[in-house]
Scaffold this motif. Structure first.
Motif, PDB file in Angstrom:
ATOM      1  N   ALA A   1      43.263  56.294 -42.867  1.00 30.83           N
ATOM      2  CA  ALA A   1      41.979  56.246 -42.585  1.00 30.83           C
ATOM      3  C   ALA A   1      41.422  54.813 -42.267  1.00 30.83           C
ATOM      4  CB  ALA A   1      40.902  56.910 -43.286  1.00 30.83           C
ATOM      5  N   GLY A   2      41.937  53.894 -43.250  1.00 33.32           N
ATOM      6  CA  GLY A   2      41.698  52.617 -43.232  1.00 33.32           C
ATOM      7  C   GLY A   2      42.064  51.871 -42.111  1.00 33.32           C
ATOM      8  N   ARG A   3      43.207  52.285 -41.527  1.00 32.42           N
ATOM      9  CA  ARG A   3      43.720  51.515 -40.387  1.00 32.42           C
ATOM     10  C   ARG A   3      42.512  51.488 -39.155  1.00 32.42           C
ATOM     11  NH1 ARG A   3      49.850  54.251 -39.582  1.00 32.42           N
ATOM     12  NH2 ARG A   3      50.747  53.472 -41.435  1.00 32.42           N
ATOM     13  N   PHE A   4      41.625  52.433 -39.188  1.00 26.56           N
ATOM     14  CA  PHE A   4      40.460  52.424 -38.061  1.00 26.56           C
ATOM     15  C   PHE A   4      39.270  51.961 -38.601  1.00 26.56           C
ATOM     16  CE2 PHE A   4      44.200  55.710 -37.542  1.00 26.56           C
ATOM     17  CZ  PHE A   4      44.115  55.849 -35.981  1.00 26.56           C
ATOM     18  N   ARG A   5      39.379  51.265 -39.620  1.00 27.90           N
ATOM     19  CA  ARG A   5      38.077  50.526 -40.102  1.00 27.90           C
ATOM     20  C   ARG A   5      37.317  49.714 -38.985  1.00 27.90           C
ATOM     21  NH1 ARG A   5      37.770  48.805 -45.252  1.00 27.90           N
ATOM     22  NH2 ARG A   5      39.584  49.720 -45.730  1.00 27.90           N
ATOM     23  N   ASN A   6      36.132  49.430 -39.162  1.00 26.22           N
ATOM     24  CA  ASN A   6      35.639  48.294 -38.307  1.00 26.22           C
ATOM     25  C   ASN A   6      35.561  48.520 -36.700  1.00 26.22           C
ATOM     26  OD1 ASN A   6      35.003  46.761 -40.531  1.00 26.22           O
ATOM     27  ND2 ASN A   6      37.098  45.956 -40.364  1.00 26.22           N
ATOM     28  N   ARG A   7      35.734  49.941 -36.627  1.00 28.90           N
ATOM     29  CA  ARG A   7      35.553  50.505 -35.015  1.00 28.90           C
ATOM     30  C   ARG A   7      34.340  51.142 -34.646  1.00 28.90           C
ATOM     31  NH1 ARG A   7      41.651  52.215 -33.499  1.00 28.90           N
ATOM     32  NH2 ARG A   7      42.783  50.638 -34.428  1.00 28.90           N
ATOM     33  N   GLY A   8      33.017  51.078 -35.431  1.00 32.50           N
ATOM     34  CA  GLY A   8      32.073  51.608 -35.307  1.00 32.50           C
ATOM     35  C   GLY A   8      31.747  52.905 -36.029  1.00 32.50           C
ATOM     36  N   GLU A   9      32.665  53.155 -36.913  1.00 30.37           N
ATOM     37  CA  GLU A   9      32.439  54.338 -37.689  1.00 30.37           C
ATOM     38  C   GLU A   9      32.827  54.128 -39.137  1.00 30.37           C
ATOM     39  OE1 GLU A   9      30.915  57.016 -37.959  1.00 30.37           O
ATOM     40  OE2 GLU A   9      32.117  58.719 -37.500  1.00 30.37           O
ATOM     41  N   ALA A  10      31.908  54.601 -40.288  1.00 31.11           N
ATOM     42  CA  ALA A  10      31.744  54.232 -41.557  1.00 31.11           C
ATOM     43  C   ALA A  10      33.072  54.963 -42.183  1.00 31.11           C
ATOM     44  CB  ALA A  10      30.894  55.235 -42.307  1.00 31.11           C
ATOM     45  N   LEU A  11      33.851  53.950 -42.989  1.00 31.82           N
ATOM     46  CA  LEU A  11      34.948  54.483 -43.700  1.00 31.82           C
ATOM     47  C   LEU A  11      35.064  55.766 -44.440  1.00 31.82           C
ATOM     48  CD1 LEU A  11      37.915  53.519 -44.075  1.00 31.82           C
ATOM     49  CD2 LEU A  11      37.190  52.066 -46.099  1.00 31.82           C
ATOM     50  N   GLU A  12      33.988  56.001 -44.981  1.00 33.77           N
ATOM     51  CA  GLU A  12      33.787  57.094 -45.534  1.00 33.77           C
ATOM     52  C   GLU A  12      33.873  58.441 -44.986  1.00 33.77           C
ATOM     53  OE1 GLU A  12      33.917  57.884 -49.015  1.00 33.77           O
ATOM     54  OE2 GLU A  12      34.698  55.600 -49.238  1.00 33.77           O
TER      55      GLU A  12
END
Length: 263
Positions: free
Chosen positions: A52-63
């Motif tokens: 999931a962390g690979r997709f951080r900072n793409r407009g969706e909350a990490l949680e």
């Protein structure tokens, strides 16, 4: 219940659950099977979080991404068949990643964007990021992105246009560089009332030609030259009352003819 063992795997945080999966496949539905299933899911959660962390900072909350990844993990556990011989991580990683990508595709776009354009966006984004480190501090060109991503320049342009298209800008948002409150909605056009006038005029034209010459002249003076009934009466040498009756009669006749044809 025995704990799940750990051994060397392609992923550092991948637990050794091969024996647990074999036992899970042999157990009938019930509490024991549910507990073992939960233990397997818990053992693999760290890897799901990392994916999931690979997709951080793409407009969706990490949680939120971790929740989606956990859902993908549960699906992978339920669908995995140890008898096929493949390691669980080789099945789970694409399943979890696919669930996250599906989340972005189905829930993160304000407007519907064709799947093809979404795929182009992803390829362009990767190519852009890789090129940014090798083109000397400038932005990569469309041609460079297209070559790097293995696509045409037209496809690269479509992907670039979709890069910032996850969300729509409100029509009430002020335009950049303006200080007078000018918004996007102010730049939009609206219905042109003159269009209805054009339709009405075209409908009336052939019927005006059927009127007597004097009535045509009266209507022209009244509606095109904006003359008063008194001025028309004086110009034609008739009474104002007569002018009023002629105008009323002509308009009623034209209206009835047009409405009858429309019906």
């Amino acid at each position: 219940m025995p704990t799940l063992a750990h051994s060397k795997h392609p992923h550092d945080d991948a637990p050794d659950t091969a024996e647990a999966f074999r036992r899970l496949a042999a157990l009938p539905p019930g509490e024991e099977r549910d507990r073992l299933r939960q233990d397997i899911v818990s053992a693999w959660l760290p890897m799901a979080d990392r994916l999931a962390g690979r997709f951080r900072n793409r407009g969706e909350a990490l949680e939120d991404l971790k929740q989606v990844a956990a859902l993908g993990l549960v699906k992978a556990v339920d669908r995995y068949d140890p008898s096929r011989g493949a390691a669980f991580e080789s099945f789970a990683v694409p399943t979890i990643t696919g669930e996250i990508k599906r989340h972005f595709r189905d829930h993160m776009w304000t407007l519907h964007v064709p799947r093809r354009v979404q795929d182009l966006r992803g390829r362009v984004r990767v190519a852009y990021q890789e090129l940014s480190h090798s083109v000397g501090g400038r932005a990569p060109t469309v041609a460079e992105i297209a070559e790097k991503a293995g696509m045409t320049e037209e496809e690269a342009v479509a992907g670039l246009e979709a890069l910032d298209s996850f969300t729509a800008l409100s029509l009430d948002a002020e335009l950049p560089g303006t200080e007078d409150g000018y918004t996007l909605v102010d730049a939009l056009g609206g219905p042109d009332p003159a269009l209805d006038v054009v339709v009405d005029r075209e409908a009336v034209k052939p019927r005006l030609r059927t009127l007597p010459e004097r009535e045509q002249k009266i209507l022209y003076m009244r509606f095109f030259r904006d003359m008063t009934q008194s001025s028309i009466a004086e110009d034609l040498g008739i009474s104002q009352m007569h002018v009023s009756r002629l105008i009323s009669r002509c308009c009623s006749r034209l209206r009835e003819d047009i409405m009858r044809d429309a019906a």
